[in-house]
Each structure stands twice: as structure tokens, then as C-alpha cells.
Motif scaffolding. Structure first.
Motif, PDB file in Angstrom:
ATOM      1  N   SER A  34       0.802  -1.221   0.000  1.00  0.00           N
ATOM      2  CA  SER A  34       0.000   0.000   0.000  1.00  0.00           C
ATOM      3  C   SER A  34       0.839   1.276   0.000  1.00  0.00           C
ATOM      4  O   SER A  34       0.298   2.373   0.149  1.00  0.00           O
ATOM      5  N   SER A  35       2.144   1.140  -0.168  1.00  0.00           N
ATOM      6  CA  SER A  35       3.003   2.323  -0.150  1.00  0.00           C
ATOM      7  C   SER A  35       3.082   2.945  -1.550  1.00  0.00           C
ATOM      8  O   SER A  35       2.651   2.370  -2.547  1.00  0.00           O
ATOM      9  N   LYS A  36       3.647   4.149  -1.599  1.00  0.00           N
ATOM     10  CA  LYS A  36       3.842   4.822  -2.884  1.00  0.00           C
ATOM     11  C   LYS A  36       5.019   4.234  -3.657  1.00  0.00           C
ATOM     12  O   LYS A  36       5.092   4.359  -4.883  1.00  0.00           O
ATOM     13  N   TRP A  51       3.513   0.971  -7.360  1.00  0.00           N
ATOM     14  CA  TRP A  51       3.223   2.392  -7.169  1.00  0.00           C
ATOM     15  C   TRP A  51       1.714   2.739  -7.112  1.00  0.00           C
ATOM     16  O   TRP A  51       1.319   3.852  -7.381  1.00  0.00           O
ATOM     17  N   HIS A  52       0.895   1.834  -6.743  1.00  0.00           N
ATOM     18  CA  HIS A  52      -0.540   2.129  -6.838  1.00  0.00           C
ATOM     19  C   HIS A  52      -1.298   2.003  -5.514  1.00  0.00           C
ATOM     20  O   HIS A  52      -2.510   1.984  -5.510  1.00  0.00           O
ATOM     21  N   ARG A  53      -0.620   1.923  -4.392  1.00  0.00           N
ATOM     22  CA  ARG A  53      -1.272   1.855  -3.081  1.00  0.00           C
ATOM     23  C   ARG A  53      -2.341   0.747  -3.036  1.00  0.00           C
ATOM     24  O   ARG A  53      -3.509   0.988  -2.757  1.00  0.00           O
ATOM     25  N   SER A  80      -7.178  -1.250  -5.370  1.00  0.00           N
ATOM     26  CA  SER A  80      -6.301  -0.135  -5.043  1.00  0.00           C
ATOM     27  C   SER A  80      -7.131   1.064  -4.634  1.00  0.00           C
ATOM     28  O   SER A  80      -8.247   1.261  -5.108  1.00  0.00           O
ATOM     29  N   SER A  95      -6.219   4.007  -5.326  1.00  0.00           N
ATOM     30  CA  SER A  95      -5.908   5.097  -6.257  1.00  0.00           C
ATOM     31  C   SER A  95      -6.324   4.811  -7.700  1.00  0.00           C
ATOM     32  O   SER A  95      -6.219   5.700  -8.544  1.00  0.00           O
TER      33      SER A  95
END
Length: 542
Positions: free
Chosen positions: A342-344, A367-369, A388, A390
Motif C-alpha cells: 500500500s506504499s507509494k 506504485w498504486h497503493r 487499489s 488510487s
């Protein structure tokens, strides 16, 4: 003048006559009778009595009470009249008749309780009436009758229930069954409700019209700690549960006690910021993947020789930075697990078991949380769905030639799903997606794409779970702002309908766990206790 001898003879004769009179039987006395009654030796007729008369002759075999000034017949109210054969209680204001009201009347044959205001009877009202042949409850306010209320009446030949506003629901189903098999002559009875049965004869109601089996979730066990994930597993024929407890800095392992029928403490794995504890049994060996929000993630192995968990390996912290979910599965005989990051800067990643450990196999989604994973193995085509916060959920399909997941498309109807789960109903496949802002969605696979079939209000939802108990399909939908909602699948409408509300706030997962004959739903909560509910089947006609 008569001599002394003659006078003595006369006195002796008179004395003898007096003795005969004295020894003769005294004439019968008038039997006792209360002022409100008219009595003979074996009958009593009472009007305006304030209670069941107690000073009646014990030989009374017939008693009539009319316009009585009391409303309830207590237990054993007539037990002082054991020879009673006829009892008429018509045209009074009786509302209740207690348990064992007629106990002791083993000779009673006729009982009439008509034109009263009786609205309820006990299952044991008529207990002890072994000789009763005629019973009338006509013209009261009875809407239902307790199951098997007539069972003690072994030789009942005539029954009158006319003039009662019977509600022909599940509570009356037993009466329909009884009427179909009894030898008792019963005057025609008609339903007053519900509307679909109004004015229908009870004797003619089809049993198939009564849908009387329902279910319920009842609180079964309370685990006095918060948790954010729950994973049941079988190991060495025993049932266990792994719970992630960041507040207790541990992955807690509980064991199901089949004798006490409770979850018991078993072991703990240190995990200061655990978000998920995923058990896997590979080739008979137990492993627990401990995903942590900070400080890296690890894999532990259970050593049966030392009966303890030992750390087996680390998971690359540069690849998996902030894990949010774990999914384990098997494809073509090989074991895998995937971690949603879940991180950037992290990537949702796939790991594969090989000989003595799990090794990085594929970076899926960077890169999608990512918030949740769902493995779907249907039609021989393994798929992995990644949700996700995002972007829209992504569907990956397994390529057997490449031995990797290949992106297949997106679920465009839901741009920001917090959790994604699936289920099958008949030949159709469905996705359930929860959203923190906006409605959660139920989608059906139409062959080339998903189409929306239902939206469920769920502001603040981070967790949902469809599950099947016997032939009953449910959906648990949590919220940070209100209680948990349980929905039940309506096969006819092909939708979920609201079923029950559970007092679980801020749930982070739901887990169905069959434990012997107990069907359990676990609800780990971020803010409170972890609650265990039991699924029960209720027969409303019982």
C-alpha cells in the motif's frame, strides 16, 4: 292401678324404642354452597364469583361459572374438585389461563371456555386431562396456539376453535399438520391473517406455503483484544486461528477446543506492527507469513520437535514496504503467496515456494497503493484481482507458458475499492467491492466484462466478505461509522437483502470458520474486542 312390674315393663319398652331412634342414621345435611352459587349434591352453578369457589361439596361433578369477577385462572384452580366431569366457563372475562390450570381433574370429560377474552394459552394448560373428550375454545381472542397443546388429550373426540382471529403464520403450521392426522372432529376454522390466507380454512392450507426456517447470528465468544486479520487453518488434524494484533505486538495463534467448544490461547509470534498473519501448510509443514507495516516482514516455521515457531526468512523490505493483505494459493501443484503493498514506492509481489523457502517470483503492480488481493480459480483459469485506493481494480490471469500473471483488464465501475472478494451463485460469478467513500458494489461477470447488479450503502467500509453456510449465502459488510450489516442472498431476485445488524465497529476483516457442528463468523475489530458469532438455524414453527 298397674303394679310395679307392669310399670317397669313399659319403661323398658320406651327406653328400647328411644335407643333404636338414637341409633338410626341422621338425615343428610344441606351441602355447603357459596352465596354466588346454586348447588345440589353434585352440581354447582355460580354467577359473579370473585374466585373459583373453594367451599363446594367434594362430590360435585358439574360446575358452571358465568360472569365471573376475575380474569385469570391460576394453576391448580380446580384441584379441590377431583370428581369433576363437566366444567363450563362461558361468558366470563378470562384473559389468561395458567400452566396446569386443570391439574387434578383426571375425570373431566367436558370443558367449555367460550366467549371470553383469552389471547394466550400455555403449552401445559391442558396437562392432566386424560379423560377429556369435548373441548371448546370458541369465540375468544386466540391468534395462535402453542405447539402440541392438545398432546395430553389422549381421547379428545370434539374440538371447537371457531370465532378466534387465528394468524396463520409459522406458529400455526403445527396445527395444520395435526389437523391432517388427528381423529378428533374439529369444526371448520378460518384464518384472520395474513392477507394472503385471510378467510382460508386452516384445514385446507398447503404446508408448502409455510416458509418457517430462518437463521440468526448470535454472539458466541468474545476475544478481549483488537485484531486486524483472522485466518483459520488445519494442521495435524487440529483447527487453529491466526490473528494479527498490532496492539499486542504479536501474531496470536488460537486453538479450537472440541470439548469446551471454544477458542483457546496456543502461541504467539512477535510482530510489533502486524497487519496480516497468513498460515500456510506446505508438504505437511506449517509456515506463518507475518506481514508488518514497519520493520520488515518475515516467515516463521513451526518446529514440532521444539513445539515453537522459529524465523525462517525475511521478506525483502525494499520490495514490500507497507503490506496490506496476503493471499496464498496453489497453481499446477506449486505454492505461492502474494503481498499487496500500500506504499507509494513498493510493489505488490508474488512469491513461490521452492524446496526450503519462498522466493520472489514476480512484481505485479507497482506504485498504486494496493489494498486487497483476491485469488479466483474458475473455469481452469487462475486469476488474481488487485484492488487499489488510487485506481480501478486490476485483473491478472495466469499464463501457464510464462508461469506468471498477465494483466487482463480493469474493473472500471469501481475506481477506488478497499477490498475485493468473489463468490459463485449457480453458474454466475460475482465480485464484491467495498469502498470507503461511496457505495460498495456487487458486480456479475457477463463473459467479457463485469456489470453492476447492486449498490450497497457503506460509507467508511474497509472490509466485506461473502460466505456460504449450508445453503445460506451471506455478505458481511463493515463500516468505521456504523455497525456491521449482514446481507442474505435472495436467489429469486439475484441480489443481497438486508438480514441482520451486528454490533461490530471498525472491523478490518470477516472470517467464516466451521468448527465441528458450530458454524462461526469472526469479526476482528480495530477499535474493540474481536467477536465470534455462531450461525444458528431457527424453526419458527417449533
Amino acid at each position: 292401678m298397674a303394679g310395679p312390674r307392669a310399670r317397669l315393663l313399659v319403661l323398658s319398652t320406651l327406653s328400647f324404642c328411644l335407643m333404636l331412634q338414637a341409633s338410626a342414621k341422621k338425615p343428610p345435611k344441606t351441602p355447603p354452597c357459596p352465596p354466588s352459587c346454586s348447588c345440589t349434591r353434585d352440581t354447582a352453578f355460580c354467577v359473579d364469583s370473585k374466585a373459583v369457589p373453594k367451599n363446594l361439596p367434594s362430590e360435585v361433578i358439574s360446575l358452571t361459572l358465568v360472569n365471573a369477577a376475575f380474569s385469570e385462572i391460576q394453576d391448580g384452580a380446580f384441584s379441590h374438585l377431583p370428581l369433576l366431569q363437566f366444567l363450563l366457563l362461558n361468558s366470563n372475562k378470562f384473559t389468561l389461563i395458567g400452566d396446569n390450570a386443570f391439574i387434578g381433574l383426571s375425570h373431566l370429560q367436558y370443558l367449555f371456555i367460550e366467549n371470553n377474552d383469552i389471547w394466550a394459552l400455555s403449552k401445559f394448560t391442558f396437562r392432566g386431562l386424560k379423560s377429556l373428550t369435548h373441548l371448546s375454545l370458541a369465540n375468544n381472542n386466540l391468534q395462535t396456539l402453542p405447539r402440541d397443546i392438545f398432546r395430553p388429550l389422549d381421547i379428545l373426540s370434539d374440538l371447537d376453535l371457531r370465532g378466534n382471529a387465528l394468524n396463520c403464520d409459522c406458529k400455526v403450521k403445527w396445527l395444520v399438520e395435526w389437523l391432517a392426522h388427528t381423529n378428533t372432529t374439529v369444526a371448520p376454522i378460518y384464518c384472520a391473517s395474513p392477507p394472503r390466507f385471510q378467510e382460508h380454512k386452516v384445514q385446507d392450507l398447503p404446508l408448502r406455503e409455510f416458509d418457517c426456517i430462518t437463521t440468526d447470528f448470535v454472539l458466541y465468544q468474545t476475544l478481549s483484544f483488537p485484531a486486524v486479520s483472522a485466518e483459520p487453518f488445519l494442521y495435524s488434524s487440529d483447527l487453529y486461528l491466526a490473528l494479527a494484533q498490532p496492539g499486542a505486538s504479536a501474531c496470536t495463534i488460537l486453538k479450537w477446543d472440541y470439548v469446551e467448544r471454544q477458542l483457546r490461547d496456543y502461541d504467539r509470534i512477535p510482530a510489533p506492527s502486524a497487519v496480516h498473519c497468513k498460515p500456510m501448510v506446505v508438504d505437511g509443514q506449517l509456515y506463518v507469513i507475518v506481514a508488518q507495516l514497519f520493520g520488515g516482514s518475515y516467515i516463521y516455521h513451526w518446529d514440532p520437535n521444539t513445539t515453537r515457531f522459529t524465523k525462517l526468512q525475511d521478506i525483502d523490505p525494499q520490495r514490500v514496504r507497507k503490506p496490506n493483505d496476503l493471499e496464498a494459493f496453489r497453481i499446477d501443484g506449486d505454492w505461492y503467496f502474494a503481498v499487496a503493498d500500500s506504499s507509494k514506492a513498493g510493489a505488490t509481489s508474488l512469491y513461490r515456494w521452492h524446496q526450503n523457502g519462498f522466493y520472489s517470483h514476480q512484481a505485479l503492480h507497482a506504485w498504486h497503493r494496493d489494498t486487497d488481493l483476491e485469488f479466483v480459480d474458475g473455469e481452469g483459469k487462475p486469476r488474481l484481482i488487485v484492488s487499489s485506493s488510487s485506481q480501478a481494480p486490476v485483473i491478472y490471469q495466469w499464463s501457464r507458458s510464462q508461469k506468471q500473471f498477465v494483466a487482463q483488464g480493469e474493473v472500471t465501475q469501481v475506481p477506488d475499492a478497499q477490498a475485493v472478494k468473489h463468490f459463485r451463485a449457480g453458474r454466475d460469478s460475482y465480485l464484491c467491492l467495498s469502498r470507503y467513500i461511496g457505495d460498495s458494489k456487487i458486480l456479475r461477470w457477463e463473459g467479457t466484462r463485469f456489470s453492476e447488479v447492486q449498490a450497497l450503502p457503506s460509507r467508511g467500509s474497509l472490509a466485506l466478505q461473502p460466505f456460504l453456510v449450508g445453503g445460506h449465502r451471506y455478505l458481511a459488510l463493515g463500516s468505521d461509522f456504523s455497525f456491521t450489516q449482514i446481507y442474505q442472498w435472495d436467489e429469486g431476485r439475484q441480489k443481497f437483502v438486508r438480514f441482520q445488524e451486528l454490533a461490530v465497529q471498525a472491523p478490518r476483516a470477516f472470517c467464516y470458520m466451521p468448527a465441528g457442528d458450530a458454524q462461526l463468523l469472526l469479526a476482528p475489530s480495530f477499535k474493540g474486542q474481536t467477536l465470534v458469532y455462531r450461525h444458528v438455524v431457527v424453526d419458527l414453527s417449533a
